[in-house]
Design a protein around this motif. Structure first.
Motif, PDB file in Angstrom:
ATOM      1  N   SER A  37      45.841   0.210 -37.820  1.00  0.00           N
ATOM      2  CA  SER A  37      46.592   0.729 -36.830  1.00  0.00           C
ATOM      3  C   SER A  37      47.851  -0.027 -36.420  1.00  0.00           C
ATOM      4  CB  SER A  37      45.979   1.549 -35.603  1.00  0.00           C
ATOM      5  OG  SER A  37      45.225  -0.075 -34.919  1.00  0.00           O
ATOM      6  N   GLY A  41      52.700   2.319 -32.474  1.00  0.00           N
ATOM      7  CA  GLY A  41      52.588   3.451 -33.495  1.00  0.00           C
ATOM      8  C   GLY A  41      53.543   3.141 -34.824  1.00  0.00           C
ATOM      9  N   GLN A  42      53.480   4.208 -35.882  1.00  0.00           N
ATOM     10  CA  GLN A  42      54.201   3.977 -36.873  1.00  0.00           C
ATOM     11  C   GLN A  42      54.580   5.295 -37.481  1.00  0.00           C
ATOM     12  OE1 GLN A  42      51.644   2.818 -40.546  1.00  0.00           O
ATOM     13  NE2 GLN A  42      53.324   1.801 -40.927  1.00  0.00           N
ATOM     14  N   THR A  43      55.740   5.568 -38.001  1.00  0.00           N
ATOM     15  CA  THR A  43      56.384   6.747 -38.709  1.00  0.00           C
ATOM     16  C   THR A  43      56.357   6.451 -40.136  1.00  0.00           C
ATOM     17  OG1 THR A  43      57.671   7.208 -36.837  1.00  0.00           O
ATOM     18  CG2 THR A  43      58.009   8.557 -38.875  1.00  0.00           C
ATOM     19  N   LEU A  44      55.605   7.152 -40.803  1.00  0.00           N
ATOM     20  CA  LEU A  44      55.783   7.266 -42.271  1.00  0.00           C
ATOM     21  C   LEU A  44      56.565   8.318 -42.920  1.00  0.00           C
ATOM     22  CD1 LEU A  44      52.052   6.618 -43.347  1.00  0.00           C
ATOM     23  CD2 LEU A  44      54.017   4.809 -43.154  1.00  0.00           C
ATOM     24  N   HIS A  45      57.544   7.873 -43.979  1.00  0.00           N
ATOM     25  CA  HIS A  45      58.085   8.673 -44.717  1.00  0.00           C
ATOM     26  C   HIS A  45      57.843   8.785 -46.172  1.00  0.00           C
ATOM     27  CE1 HIS A  45      60.732  10.132 -41.363  1.00  0.00           C
ATOM     28  NE2 HIS A  45      60.977   8.802 -41.082  1.00  0.00           N
ATOM     29  N   ALA A  55      45.689  10.336 -38.948  1.00  0.00           N
ATOM     30  CA  ALA A  55      46.296  10.233 -37.703  1.00  0.00           C
ATOM     31  C   ALA A  55      45.107  10.043 -36.899  1.00  0.00           C
ATOM     32  CB  ALA A  55      46.940  11.516 -37.541  1.00  0.00           C
ATOM     33  N   THR A  63      49.436  13.934 -48.347  1.00  0.00           N
ATOM     34  CA  THR A  63      50.949  14.195 -48.187  1.00  0.00           C
ATOM     35  C   THR A  63      51.545  14.537 -49.761  1.00  0.00           C
ATOM     36  OG1 THR A  63      51.253  11.804 -48.694  1.00  0.00           O
ATOM     37  CG2 THR A  63      51.377  12.636 -46.315  1.00  0.00           C
TER      38      THR A  63
END
Length: 63
Positions: A37, A41-45, A55, A63
């Protein structure tokens, strides 16, 4: 942290005290990272291929 062949390129990094990081991480087939973790936080593309992400309190979103 990684198992298998993984390529990690830094695209951008904020100046202190910023914690902004933009990285491109590419995984060879079968390579992976351990479940972990990020405190802020983290944003994945996902830009190519397929993978599994999790999550908080949710298992294995594909994905």
């Amino acid at each position: 942290m990684f198992t298998g062949d993984v390529w990690f390129d830094v695209i951008a990094k904020g100046e202190a005290p910023s914690q902004l990081r933009v990285n491109m991480v590419r995984f060879a087939p079968g390579a992976h990272t351990a479940w972990h973790s990020h405190a802020n936080g983290q944003t994945l593309h996902v830009t190519e291929g397929r993978g599994l992400v999790q999550a908080r309190k949710r298992r294995g979103a594909s994905t």
